[in-house]
Write an enzyme that holds these catalytic residues in place. Sequence first.
Site, PDB file in Angstrom:
ATOM      1  N   THR A 197      42.823 -44.365 -90.198  1.00 23.27           N
ATOM      2  CA  THR A 197      41.463 -44.419 -89.648  1.00 23.27           C
ATOM      3  C   THR A 197      41.185 -45.855 -89.206  1.00 23.27           C
ATOM      4  OG1 THR A 197      40.566 -44.741 -91.882  1.00 23.27           O
ATOM      5  CG2 THR A 197      40.587 -42.491 -91.014  1.00 23.27           C
TER       6      THR A 197
ATOM      7  N   THR B  88      40.555 -42.900 -95.998  1.00 22.20           N
ATOM      8  CA  THR B  88      39.236 -43.497 -96.159  1.00 22.20           C
ATOM      9  C   THR B  88      38.385 -43.123 -94.953  1.00 22.20           C
ATOM     10  OG1 THR B  88      40.183 -45.339 -97.395  1.00 22.20           O
ATOM     11  CG2 THR B  88      37.968 -45.641 -96.506  1.00 22.20           C
TER      12      THR B  88
ATOM     13  N   ARG C  74      46.959 -50.423-104.812  1.00 25.66           N
ATOM     14  CA  ARG C  74      47.186 -51.766-104.288  1.00 25.66           C
ATOM     15  C   ARG C  74      48.614 -51.826-103.768  1.00 25.66           C
ATOM     16  NH1 ARG C  74      46.395 -54.826-109.709  1.00 25.66           N
ATOM     17  NH2 ARG C  74      47.550 -52.947-110.313  1.00 25.66           N
TER      18      ARG C  74
ATOM     19  N   ASN D 138      35.845 -50.974-102.446  1.00 27.24           N
ATOM     20  CA  ASN D 138      36.516 -51.977-101.617  1.00 27.24           C
ATOM     21  C   ASN D 138      35.561 -53.073-101.180  1.00 27.24           C
ATOM     22  OD1 ASN D 138      39.057 -50.929-101.804  1.00 27.24           O
ATOM     23  ND2 ASN D 138      39.067 -49.953 -99.803  1.00 27.24           N
TER      24      ASN D 138
ATOM     25  N   ALA E  37      40.565 -67.782-104.977  1.00 27.88           N
ATOM     26  CA  ALA E  37      40.200 -68.422-103.715  1.00 27.88           C
ATOM     27  C   ALA E  37      41.459 -68.665-102.891  1.00 27.88           C
ATOM     28  CB  ALA E  37      39.477 -69.737-103.980  1.00 27.88           C
ATOM     29  N   GLY E  38      41.317 -68.651-101.576  1.00 29.76           N
ATOM     30  CA  GLY E  38      42.485 -68.866-100.740  1.00 29.76           C
ATOM     31  C   GLY E  38      42.152 -68.727 -99.273  1.00 29.76           C
TER      32      GLY E  38
ATOM     33  N   GLY F  89      42.949 -59.751 -96.522  1.00 33.84           N
ATOM     34  CA  GLY F  89      43.497 -59.093 -95.349  1.00 33.84           C
ATOM     35  C   GLY F  89      43.902 -57.683 -95.726  1.00 33.84           C
TER      36      GLY F  89
ATOM     37  N   CYS G 140      42.400 -52.386 -95.653  1.00 31.76           N
ATOM     38  CA  CYS G 140      41.225 -51.779 -96.282  1.00 31.76           C
ATOM     39  C   CYS G 140      39.967 -52.625 -96.214  1.00 31.76           C
ATOM     40  CB  CYS G 140      41.537 -51.438 -97.744  1.00 31.76           C
ATOM     41  SG  CYS G 140      42.784 -50.156 -97.955  1.00 31.76           S
TER      42      CYS G 140
END
EC number: 1.1.1.22
Length: 466
Positions: free
Chosen positions: A91, A127, A162, A234, A278-279, A283, A286
């Site tokens: 989707t 989804t 995941r 999500n 943190a980063g 991506g 989802c």
Amino acid sequence: MMQDTRALQVAVVGTGYVGLGTAIMLAYLGHHVVGLDVDENKVAMLRRGQLPIYEPHLDQLMLDSGDRLRWTTSYAEAIPDADVIFICVGTPPLPSGQPNLSYVADAAQSIAGHLNGKLQVVVNKSTVPIGTGDWVARMLEEHAPDYHEGRYLVVSNPEFLREGTAMHDSLYPDRIVLGSDSPVGIAQLVRLYEPLLDQSFEAPGYVPRPAGYTRPELVTTSLSSAEMIKYAANAFLALKISFANEIAGLCEWVDADIAEVTRGIGHDQRIGPRFLEAGAGWGGSCFGKDTSALISIGREYGYDMPILAAAVEINRRQRQLVITKLQQHLHRLKGKRVAVLGMAFKPNTDDLRDSPAHDCIARLGELGVQVVAHDPIAMPRAREEWRHLRYHEAASAEAALHGADAAIIMTEWNEYRQLDWAGALRRMRNPLVIDTRRVITAALPVGTVEQIGKRAPGVLVHEASA
């Protein structure tokens, strides 16, 4: 394995990340599964025992499923005998942010044309927006040649896997969510998932049952609530990551360390430690798609969702932040050689969808940088999907770093954690690393390592050789 008398006939439409994992897991549990895809090349690969994606242990689980699992391109072969039919097609987002439901529509209409009049449950695993379950039910009613009211039931059963740990998440889930207006449909899915709910299957040695794990929660609800649960879960995880990134920016100003801050707040049981890294931002297939879909759904009702919109904006900002940090050190990037380590959006997968590394490589190319990229798994897929980008492949991380003016770590592969960084930095032209994933944990005798959410250190001894 379950007793064969409890086994169901299952069809899984779509052999992407979700469909493959679903089909193989259910076959391993003892059901008889037909995986269906319209892509003949993909089906041919699967019939040869080859997987079109990389997912740890998925190939082993498929092998252990034996002859309970087969593959086809034919709805006529897969659908009529099935007790349960999963829709696991893509989707992808439209320019508006709304999900493209054309693949769901094609699948639902094709399924409807081959239903055979017995009790059959169609499961939305993809989804999909709230209300799609009712929409699919109407399509079954309109397109089934001999429609039987109460025989063709629709259940929403969102997935929470995941990538990189999908087999663990499939066999030992936190919860199983089933949404339907039909108690009969719910009961059929409870029967299907009985080995998971009771944890009565033999755990494979390569994906062992976690110590202390008992059984997943069973959440039964309405169709629309189940569809909302997937989006809300999500969106909340995306919010946690964006929150950590926003706090990380302030940490750099006040000389705090985001890793220490998130460790401190993560011990609060109301918050928890997961998804506070943190980063370079989130991506994958989802988070971006689902947050955009929720915002779009709200817009349809005149309902603003400013918190989600802010999470999306912070994520966009993090990707530019990587380039900004590089510019602060090198000033002029044109003509420089930069190594990008990691192309997949996360480790232990070859999935490149919405990968932060993509945007990084694209922007560096626009700025005239010679990019040398490496990924332990995803480079073959990138050759096909990233043809529009300008970069050179490196056979190893060491080769990518050799002679580079800077390096950017975009994916936290264990291979990069185990690298001899002191030696690698000495072989760089300029020993500078923008480490967006906290891969480098030890102090190094040479060079500069800058990380997200931590004040940049002063430049150390410059001992690099060309």
